[in-house]
Design a protein around this motif. Structure first.
Motif, PDB file in Angstrom:
ATOM      1  N   UNK A 152      16.199   7.037 -57.753  1.00 36.43           N
ATOM      2  CA  UNK A 152      15.848   6.348 -56.513  1.00 36.43           C
ATOM      3  C   UNK A 152      17.065   6.311 -55.596  1.00 36.43           C
ATOM      4  N   UNK A 153      16.861   6.691 -54.336  1.00 37.67           N
ATOM      5  CA  UNK A 153      17.943   6.687 -53.360  1.00 37.67           C
ATOM      6  C   UNK A 153      17.931   5.358 -52.610  1.00 37.67           C
ATOM      7  N   UNK A 154      18.956   4.526 -52.823  1.00 40.97           N
ATOM      8  CA  UNK A 154      19.038   3.204 -52.211  1.00 40.97           C
ATOM      9  C   UNK A 154      20.242   3.162 -51.274  1.00 40.97           C
ATOM     10  N   UNK A 155      19.995   2.828 -50.023  1.00 39.14           N
ATOM     11  CA  UNK A 155      21.081   2.705 -49.068  1.00 39.14           C
ATOM     12  C   UNK A 155      22.040   1.594 -49.458  1.00 39.14           C
ATOM     13  N   UNK A 156      23.285   1.721 -49.055  1.00 43.56           N
ATOM     14  CA  UNK A 156      24.281   0.702 -49.382  1.00 43.56           C
ATOM     15  C   UNK A 156      23.898  -0.654 -48.810  1.00 43.56           C
ATOM     16  N   UNK A 157      23.281  -0.661 -47.621  1.00 45.76           N
ATOM     17  CA  UNK A 157      22.847  -1.913 -47.018  1.00 45.76           C
ATOM     18  C   UNK A 157      21.741  -2.581 -47.810  1.00 45.76           C
ATOM     19  N   UNK A 158      20.770  -1.778 -48.280  1.00 56.99           N
ATOM     20  CA  UNK A 158      19.680  -2.330 -49.083  1.00 56.99           C
ATOM     21  C   UNK A 158      20.214  -2.876 -50.401  1.00 56.99           C
ATOM     22  N   UNK A 159      21.118  -2.135 -51.036  1.00 56.45           N
ATOM     23  CA  UNK A 159      21.699  -2.591 -52.301  1.00 56.45           C
ATOM     24  C   UNK A 159      22.387  -3.943 -52.114  1.00 56.45           C
ATOM     25  N   UNK A 160      23.106  -4.074 -51.003  1.00 56.77           N
ATOM     26  CA  UNK A 160      23.796  -5.339 -50.710  1.00 56.77           C
ATOM     27  C   UNK A 160      22.790  -6.451 -50.428  1.00 56.77           C
ATOM     28  N   UNK A 161      21.751  -6.145 -49.663  1.00 57.82           N
ATOM     29  CA  UNK A 161      20.739  -7.152 -49.317  1.00 57.82           C
ATOM     30  C   UNK A 161      20.011  -7.665 -50.555  1.00 57.82           C
ATOM     31  N   UNK A 162      19.803  -6.783 -51.519  1.00 62.85           N
ATOM     32  CA  UNK A 162      19.149  -7.181 -52.759  1.00 62.85           C
ATOM     33  C   UNK A 162      20.086  -7.953 -53.684  1.00 62.85           C
ATOM     34  N   UNK A 163      21.361  -7.970 -53.349  1.00 62.72           N
ATOM     35  CA  UNK A 163      22.341  -8.645 -54.195  1.00 62.72           C
ATOM     36  C   UNK A 163      22.744  -7.842 -55.408  1.00 62.72           C
ATOM     37  N   UNK A 164      22.572  -6.530 -55.331  1.00 59.61           N
ATOM     38  CA  UNK A 164      22.848  -5.668 -56.473  1.00 59.61           C
ATOM     39  C   UNK A 164      24.204  -4.983 -56.388  1.00 59.61           C
ATOM     40  N   UNK A 165      24.889  -5.083 -55.261  1.00 56.57           N
ATOM     41  CA  UNK A 165      26.121  -4.319 -55.082  1.00 56.57           C
ATOM     42  C   UNK A 165      27.232  -4.799 -56.010  1.00 56.57           C
ATOM     43  N   UNK A 166      27.270  -6.090 -56.311  1.00 57.83           N
ATOM     44  CA  UNK A 166      28.313  -6.600 -57.207  1.00 57.83           C
ATOM     45  C   UNK A 166      28.133  -6.024 -58.601  1.00 57.83           C
ATOM     46  N   UNK A 167      26.891  -6.017 -59.084  1.00 56.60           N
ATOM     47  CA  UNK A 167      26.631  -5.436 -60.413  1.00 56.60           C
ATOM     48  C   UNK A 167      26.956  -3.945 -60.428  1.00 56.60           C
TER      49      UNK A 167
END
Length: 395
Positions: free
Chosen positions: A209-224
């Motif tokens: 799945x291709x997830x934009x950096x902004x979407x990843x951050x919005x979902x709260x997944x960027x830290x993980x």
């Protein structure tokens, strides 16, 4: 030593064989969460559809020589690599110098041989072609391919299919629902087949799945994701280095290539449950259709205008530009399924509840809206959209 991974999806099956365990281990990992993937006895599974991917530089050189040995050839773009394709009797042979892989396909038996020098490149190519083998078998058995994301209600088979052009929010819709009580079935496309008198059966199409950096951050997944990378792990090998660097730096500014396409995080199927705690579903029954649109300046809500399904919502050989069927794995069936199957699927989906929704960048509000709409639409007795025309009447 030869190792093997067996893949089963509905009525289709293929075995991946290799002289390197990392090739078959990749297929086991990549397909396991969505299809039935198991380690297998290589000696017992050399019959039926098979993908053999060996680290054999001499075999690569031999097939490449045959391709260039005065035969008529065709240059094809396959998986973003230039491939030169020719015929050797009933076999289809090809060479991809950029990958360092040569191919020999025997369509009548479903046997496909790959040879090269790099195990990782072979692993990725073998997985692609194993998936194409499964797809070819399913297409011949009455399945079609929809360009849609999908989620399944946990503990139920009710499936919500989400349609839209690129950027409409298909992946975002699926991930928001999957983060709030639904199971992720697919992020971009699904396999579908008419079942019984009125149902549409749905199977996942395993892919990164291709997830934009902004979407990843919005979902709260960027830290993980950052912690995952710092621990020495990685996402799909096709992820661009600049995306990895941005994740490590904590930068969620969108990245773009020279052609105006966003570079995104490439999440493997098994990473959804293991890293982001998103449960996966292995099948379902179509129950409702969503048509999202993203408007950053408007509040989330239900939109009055709802469109019917169109040609672009079904994959086809013409639209499958990344993986054209150069190896004859579909054996003459269009890459999106037979016309009769697509028409019947369209008719059945037209009778299901349809809802258009507007999303913005407020993730909690969007998730709440989608959860309410999806639950209502899939409730027994939900009213379908009354369409005034058959969506495929002009086919």
């Amino acid at each position: 030593m030869i190792s093997a991974t067996r893949l089963d999806a509905a009525t289709a099956a293929v075995t991946v064989l290799s002289n390197r365990a990392e090739v078959t281990d990749w297929a086991l990992r990549y397909f396991g969460p969505w299809w039935n993937a198991t380690s297998a006895d290589a000696a017992a599974l050399r019959v039926g559809p098979v993908v053999i991917a060996d680290v054999e530089p001499a075999d690569y050189e031999e097939i490449t020589r045959l391709v260039h040995d005065g035969r008529p050839t065709e240059e094809v773009d396959y998986a973003k690599h230039t491939m030169l394709v020719a015929h050797d009797g009933e076999d289809i042979i090809a060479t991809s110098p950029e990958e360092g892989i040569a191919y020999r396909s025997t369509p009548v038996s479903g046997r496909l041989v790959l040879a090269g020098a790099d195990a990782r490149a072979l692993a990725l190519a073998a997985a692609r072609l194993a998936r194409e083998s499964i797809r070819g078998q399913l297409l011949r058995d009455g399945w079609a391919v929809l360009h849609a994301s999908a989620v399944v209600r946990e503990g139920d088979s009710a499936t919500v299919l989400t349609f839209g052009d690129k950027g409409a929010g298909k992946t975002t819709t699926a991930l928001l629902l999957a983060s709030h009580g639904w199971q992720l079935l697919a992020n971009d496309r699904v396999l579908v087949r008419p079942a019984g008198a009125r149902d549409v059966q749905v199977l996942p199409w395993p892919s990164a799945a291709a997830l934009g950096l902004g979407l990843l951050h919005s979902l709260g997944w960027d830290v993980r994701a950052r912690e995952y990378l710092r621990a020495g792990a990685g996402f799909h090998p096709t992820q661009h280095e600049s995306v990895t660097e941005a994740l490590l730096a904590g930068d969620h500014t969108p990245l773009w290539d020279g052609k105006g396409k966003e570079r995104k995080v490439q999440v493997c199927p098994d990473q959804f449950p293991a890293l982001f705690e998103v449960p996966l579903a292995t099948g379902g029954r179509a129950a409702a259709l969503l048509f999202p649109q993203v408007d950053a300046d408007a509040a989330p809500g239900v939109v009055d205008a709802v469109r019917a399904l169109g040609e672009a919502d079904f994959m086809s050989g013409a639209t499958e530009d990344r993986y054209p069927d150069v190896f004859g794995l579909a054996q003459g069936v269009d890459g999106g399924g037979r016309d009769s199957v697509r028409t019947e699927v369209a008719l059945r989906l037209a009778a299901l509840p349809h809802h258009a929704v507007r999303l913005n960048h407020d993730i909690p509000a969007g998730a709440a809206l989608l959860g309410k709409v999806a639950d209502t639409a899939t409730r027994p007795g939900a009213s379908p959209l009354r369409e005034t025309s058959h969506p495929y009447k002009d086919r």
